[in-house]
Design a protein around this motif. Structure first.
Motif, PDB file in Angstrom:
ATOM      1  N   VAL A  19       6.471 -14.780  16.586  1.00 17.42           N
ATOM      2  CA  VAL A  19       5.831 -13.739  17.713  1.00 17.42           C
ATOM      3  C   VAL A  19       5.151 -14.603  18.215  1.00 17.42           C
ATOM      4  N   VAL A  22       0.397 -15.060  20.626  1.00 16.26           N
ATOM      5  CA  VAL A  22      -0.735 -14.322  20.131  1.00 16.26           C
ATOM      6  C   VAL A  22      -1.954 -15.083  20.101  1.00 16.26           C
ATOM      7  N   ASP A 173       1.879  -4.944  13.557  1.00 19.30           N
ATOM      8  CA  ASP A 173       1.913  -4.885  14.762  1.00 19.30           C
ATOM      9  C   ASP A 173       3.210  -4.749  15.887  1.00 19.30           C
ATOM     10  N   ARG A 174       2.857  -6.544  15.989  1.00 18.62           N
ATOM     11  CA  ARG A 174       3.462  -6.944  17.242  1.00 18.62           C
ATOM     12  C   ARG A 174       5.281  -6.894  16.794  1.00 18.62           C
ATOM     13  N   LYS A 177       6.579  -3.117  17.603  1.00 18.33           N
ATOM     14  CA  LYS A 177       6.364  -3.298  18.709  1.00 18.33           C
ATOM     15  C   LYS A 177       7.826  -4.083  19.553  1.00 18.33           C
ATOM     16  N   GLU A 178       7.828  -5.423  18.881  1.00 19.82           N
ATOM     17  CA  GLU A 178       8.084  -6.473  19.906  1.00 19.82           C
ATOM     18  C   GLU A 178      10.215  -6.947  19.722  1.00 19.82           C
TER      19      GLU A 178
END
Length: 187
Positions: A19, A22, A173-174, A177-178
């Motif tokens: 990810v 951040v 969450d990331r 979503k991604e």
């Protein structure tokens, strides 16, 4: 930058989803996480989506507002911090290593016997030398990463924190979503 981060995570032996970008404790970092599929399925079925909103996080302190909290659906495998020189690595990883293993990604190649690397090893901060190279006329790029200093997991010395737990919700969450479900690496 993504392929370089993936190479760095691979050199560290960190299996999971990267990810990127951040914001954590004043630093832009990348995190490597693993989705816990069983917990994700349970949370989805029971109406517990990721709770990345800081106001919801603050409400965890109010027992009347929440008699139950969701189990984390991701594990934080490690934190990658990109730096241009080894001199800034200790400052960049200092606080982050309370959350998970932390490794600094430096432009390669680096000298193996320098004093700053010894100091980073002492504090448990990993070092990866990574670089992007062109194959010549074809214009294709390839990425290499070399592990110079393996990181240590010192997070247990500091214990769990509500900030760390909230960060797991942000990362959950990331990821949802991604990252397409087919690209996620789970435990």
């Amino acid at each position: 930058m993504q392929p370089l981060l993936h190479q760095a995570a691979s050199a560290l032996g960190w299996r999971g989803t990267v990810v990127p970008d951040v914001a954590v404790l004043g630093h832009q970092v990348s995190a490597v996480v693993r989705v816990r599929d069983d917990v994700h399925e349970w949370r989805t079925a029971n109406g517990w989506p990721p709770q990345a909103d800081p106001s919801w996080f603050r409400s965890w302190f109010e027992p009347t507002a929440h008699d139950q909290l969701p189990v984390s659906a991701v594990e934080l495998v490690g934190v990658l911090v990109g730096e241009s020189t080894v001199d800034r690595a200790l400052q960049s990883c200092g606080t982050l290593m309370t959350l998970a293993p932390c490794a600094v990604v430096l432009p390669g190649p680096q000298g193996r016997e320098s004093w700053p690397l010894i100091e980073l090893d002492y504090y448990g901060i990993g070092v990866v030398a990574a670089e992007e190279s062109s194959t010549g006329e074809s214009g294709e790029f390839f990425y290499t990463a070399e592990l110079l200093v393996p990181p240590e997991d010192r997070s247990t010395e500091f214990g769990p924190s509500l900030f760390g737990r909230w960060l797991l919700e942000v990362l959950y969450d990331r990821v949802l979503k991604e990252v397409p479900a087919s690209s996620r690496v789970s435990s």
